[in-house]
Design an enzyme around this catalytic site. Structure first.
Site, PDB file in Angstrom:
ATOM      1  N   ARG A  17       5.604 -12.704   9.849  1.00  0.00           N
ATOM      2  CA  ARG A  17       6.271 -11.464   9.486  1.00  0.00           C
ATOM      3  C   ARG A  17       7.581 -11.332  10.235  1.00  0.00           C
ATOM      4  NH1 ARG A  17       2.774  -7.555   9.454  1.00  0.00           N
ATOM      5  NH2 ARG A  17       4.094  -5.813   9.943  1.00  0.00           N
TER       6      ARG A  17
ATOM      7  N   GLU B 148       0.889  -1.160   0.000  1.00  0.00           N
ATOM      8  CA  GLU B 148       0.000   0.000   0.000  1.00  0.00           C
ATOM      9  C   GLU B 148       0.928   1.211   0.000  1.00  0.00           C
ATOM     10  OE1 GLU B 148      -3.561   0.283   2.764  1.00  0.00           O
ATOM     11  OE2 GLU B 148      -2.555  -1.512   3.521  1.00  0.00           O
TER      12      GLU B 148
ATOM     13  N   LYS C 278       4.393   0.642   9.349  1.00  0.00           N
ATOM     14  CA  LYS C 278       4.456   1.934   8.672  1.00  0.00           C
ATOM     15  C   LYS C 278       3.757   3.011   9.485  1.00  0.00           C
ATOM     16  CE  LYS C 278       3.017   0.157   4.857  1.00  0.00           C
ATOM     17  NZ  LYS C 278       2.516  -0.060   3.487  1.00  0.00           N
TER      18      LYS C 278
HETATM   19  P1  ATP Z   1       2.961  -2.319   7.996  1.00  0.00           P
HETATM   20  O1  ATP Z   1       2.452  -3.227   9.085  1.00  0.00           O
HETATM   21  O2  ATP Z   1       4.383  -1.957   8.116  1.00  0.00           O
HETATM   22  O3  ATP Z   1       2.082  -1.137   7.758  1.00  0.00           O
HETATM   23  P2  ATP Z   1       1.697  -3.559   5.852  1.00  0.00           P
HETATM   24  O4  ATP Z   1       1.458  -4.997   5.840  1.00  0.00           O
HETATM   25  O5  ATP Z   1       0.508  -2.723   6.145  1.00  0.00           O
HETATM   26  O6  ATP Z   1       2.920  -3.224   6.738  1.00  0.00           O
HETATM   27  P3  ATP Z   1       1.871  -3.379   3.040  1.00  0.00           P
HETATM   28  O7  ATP Z   1       2.294  -2.240   2.210  1.00  0.00           O
HETATM   29  O8  ATP Z   1       0.473  -3.825   2.960  1.00  0.00           O
HETATM   30  O9  ATP Z   1       2.278  -3.016   4.518  1.00  0.00           O
HETATM   31  O10 ATP Z   1       2.848  -4.594   2.814  1.00  0.00           O
HETATM   32  C1  ATP Z   1       3.179  -5.127   1.584  1.00  0.00           C
HETATM   33  C2  ATP Z   1       3.601  -6.551   1.781  1.00  0.00           C
HETATM   34  O11 ATP Z   1       4.680  -6.636   2.695  1.00  0.00           O
HETATM   35  C3  ATP Z   1       2.482  -7.386   2.337  1.00  0.00           C
HETATM   36  O12 ATP Z   1       2.382  -8.560   1.551  1.00  0.00           O
HETATM   37  C4  ATP Z   1       2.908  -7.695   3.740  1.00  0.00           C
HETATM   38  O13 ATP Z   1       2.450  -8.961   4.118  1.00  0.00           O
HETATM   39  C5  ATP Z   1       4.430  -7.636   3.656  1.00  0.00           C
HETATM   40  N1  ATP Z   1       5.008  -7.237   4.944  1.00  0.00           N
HETATM   41  C6  ATP Z   1       4.726  -6.137   5.656  1.00  0.00           C
HETATM   42  N2  ATP Z   1       5.401  -6.128   6.824  1.00  0.00           N
HETATM   43  C7  ATP Z   1       6.144  -7.265   6.855  1.00  0.00           C
HETATM   44  C8  ATP Z   1       7.055  -7.836   7.799  1.00  0.00           C
HETATM   45  N3  ATP Z   1       7.358  -7.240   8.957  1.00  0.00           N
HETATM   46  N4  ATP Z   1       7.633  -9.016   7.477  1.00  0.00           N
HETATM   47  C9  ATP Z   1       7.353  -9.621   6.315  1.00  0.00           C
HETATM   48  N5  ATP Z   1       6.509  -9.141   5.392  1.00  0.00           N
HETATM   49  C10 ATP Z   1       5.899  -7.973   5.642  1.00  0.00           C
HETATM   50 MG    MG Z   2      -1.156  -3.918   4.711  1.00  0.00          MG
END
Ligand code: ATP
Ligand code: MG
Length: 570
Positions: free
Chosen positions: A270, A43, A280
């Site tokens: 994760r 995102e 984020k």
């Molecule tokens: P955040 O929790 O940091 O906001 P998010 O999952 O909302 O992360 P996205 O932009 O949706 O952020 O993430 C893109 C991809 O990265 C998704 O497929 C998510 O599963 C993966 N991802 C995010 N954080 C991690 C992490 N700590 N370890 C592994 N993969 C991750």
């Molecule tokens: Mg997300």
């Protein structure tokens, strides 16, 4: 499941993790015609962090390892409020920097808005979605809890015709934000809250960074995400564990709509890293509150921050490979990340001498005005990196810490009357420490040198225990060096409801402005890596100007991870 397969020579080629095992099995059984298409779907609401790197390495790695495999970069940009062009730019830059290229496969969920709208209409036509006119608050109340079933909305039995009419009018902008939503018609008694008639479209009068004002209704993430994967022909939708409970909903959408491609979702744990936060939302909070200088502050776990700090893409990829993927949540010690970095920089970084806290040394028996060029090897790990000349003269700087007036036992550095070796140069002996009469602080050392010891040893077999780094006082250049410690004191600062700002390490950055480095560093480009002997690895910061170099200490030399491995304790 037996994950081992054997190649024709009988050698085992086991997949390295459970996801690769599943995919290998799918290929073997001819699923998806043996194709593998993966994606990384950020995102665009923040910069990428090291957790995202784990996901990128995994998804891209799998596509690359399998013949004909394809990797998509897709921006899941369904939420018009949060997306910003700056985040899209940085995400692309960071994925490329990490070493991955998407080629023609760059996508945006917003490109599918028309298709997603048609899917929603089809759900309505099949009696599987309805326009609900409860308020947000009411919808929340009707949903129930984990222990209490939900209640059905009074609007749940609107006719197909009525729903089609209302949904069209929602799209045409007839209603205020929040007055109606489109909901899937599933099961208000489901033990899985995601299945209790989730909202799939909402009214939002907000410009979108790509579609402008064309839409005033936007699909919810859960609806758009799984269908975007399907539209793109993703074969394996790899995501983190918190989406495990969304899988039934994704499967429901895909089954109801009878889409030609039904991606297989696989969840993994994760990455959590000690002494930092990987969310984020929390990182944005640090940026907004001014706790850091920006998304690329060298203390941030963002890829932009790590890059500026001096991390290399190779070290981050090696880290991701080392931690592997698993189903169980765990916290990785930040020392492991630093360990992977040191392994890489040890091979890559040119050795130089830099004095962080200079103390003047005058060599009384060295002729005034004399200058010698001494040979110094650039990297003992890599003879190909050659050697350079360093300048020796009568006045030098050494590290303040390398002198003690009253040395404790086993202090093998300089003290009154003691002798040490200067790296790549002579033995020197301290005769006298000159103090500032006001403060009592030692400001200069008067020393003598032994001209016979230029080779680094003494012809009479005299031994010295300490070897110090140094620079020539008149020739060295003044630089700024920024030293870093972990951003948080607490190894686990991420707890919900915790005060992020209060958990910060007040000593996470120290700025030294009167450091001295070899003159050969003049003109060093931002991003170049050096090892300052005994002091650590350093990287030139983009804040450098023609007049003054600025270095970030990437990591000190002491390898706490190696110690943890050796001794079994931190
Ligand atoms: P955040 O929790 O940091 O906001 P998010 O999952 O909302 O992360 P996205 O932009 O949706 O952020 O993430 C893109 C991809 O990265 C998704 O497929 C998510 O599963 C993966 N991802 C995010 N954080 C991690 C992490 N700590 N370890 C592994 N993969 C991750
Ligand atoms: Mg997300």
């Amino acid at each position: 499941m037996n994950t081992d397969s054997k190649n024709t020579r009988g050698r085992k080629t086991s997949p390295s993790d459970f996801i690769r095992a599943i995919i290998a099995e799918d290929i073997k059984t001819g699923k998806n015609g043996g194709r593998v298409v993966t994606r990384f779907p950020p995102e665009p609401n923040g910069y990428l962090h090291i957790g995202h790197a784990k996901s990128i390495c995994l998804n891209f790695g799998i596509a690359r390892e399998n013949k004909g495999g394809v990797f998509h970069l897709r921006f899941d940009d369904t939420n018009p409020a949060k997306e910003e062009a700056e985040y899209i730019r940085s995400i692309k830059e960071d994925v490329r920097w990490l070493g991955f290229e998407w080629g023609d496969h760059l996508y945006y969920s917003s490109d599918y808005f028309d298709q997603l709208y048609r899917y929603a209409v089809r759900l309505i036509e099949n009696g599987k979605a309805y326009v609900c006119s409860l308020s947000r608050q009411e919808i929340r109340e009707y949903r129930g809890t984990l222990t209490k079933p939900g209640r059905e909305s009074p609007y749940r039995d609107r006719t197909v015709g009525e729903n089609l009419d209302l949904f069209e009018r929602m799209r045409d902008g007839e209603f205020e934000d929040g007055t109606h939503v489109l909901r899937a018609r599933i099961d208000m008694a489901s033990p899985n809250l995601n299945m209790r008639d989730p909202t799939i479209y909402r009214i939002r009068r907000q410009s979108h960074h790509r579609t402008g004002d064309r839409w005033c209704i936007y699909p919810m993430y859960d609806f758009a995400h799984c269908l975007s994967d399907s539209i793109e022909g993703i074969t394996h939708s790899i995501c983190t564990l918190e989406f495990e409970n969304n899988r039934p909903l994704y499967d429901w959408f895909l089954d109801q709509l009878k889409v030609p491609c039904h991606p297989r979702q696989i969840e993994f744990a994760r990455l959590n890293l000690s002494h930092t936060v990987l969310s984020k939302r929390k990182l944005l909070e640090l940026v907004k509150k001014g706790c850091v200088t920006g998304w690329d502050d060298p203390r941030m776990p963002t890829l932009a921050g790590l890059r500026r700090r001096g991390y290399t893409p190779e070290s981050i990829r090696a880290f991701c490979e080392t931690i592997g993927v698993a189903k169980r949540e765990s916290v990785v010690d930040i020392a492991l990340l630093e360990h992977c970095l040191r392994v890489d920089l040890n091979r890559r970084a040119k050795r130089v001498m830099g004095v962080l806290r200079p103390l003047r040394v005058v060599i009384e028996n060295y002729p005034e005005g004399k200058v010698e060029e001494l040979e110094a090897i650039n990297n003992p790990e890599d003879p190909g990196m050659g050697s350079r000349k360093i300048i020796f003269s009568r006045e030098l700087f050494i590290e303040k810490d390398d002198f003690r007036e009253d040395p404790p036992k086993k202090f093998f550095r300089l003290a009154p009357g003691s002798e040490v070796r200067l790296k790549h140069a002579y033995f020197i002996k301290c005769r006298e420490a000159i103090k500032d009469p006001q403060t009592g602080e030692v400001v200069e050392l008067r020393c003598t040198y032994d001209p016979e010891t230029r080779s680094g040893s003494s012809p009479d077999g005299r031994k010295v225990k300490g070897t110090l780094h140094w620079v020539s006082a008149p020739h060295s250049i003044e630089t700024e060096v920024r030293l870093y410690d972990t951003l948080f004191k607490d190894p686990d600062p991420g707890g919900e409801g915790g005060d992020l700002k209060a958990a910060l390490n007040p000593d996470s950055r120290e700025i030294l402005t009167s450091c001295r480095v070899e003159p050969g560093l003049v003109g060093a480009l931002p991003g170049s890596h050096y090892q300052f002997l005994r002091m650590g690895y350093f990287c030139v910061d983009p804040d450098s100007s023609d007049g003054k170099l600025v270095f970030n200490r990437t990591v000190p030399l002491r390898d706490t991870w190696a110690k943890i491995e050796r001794t079994g304790k931190g």
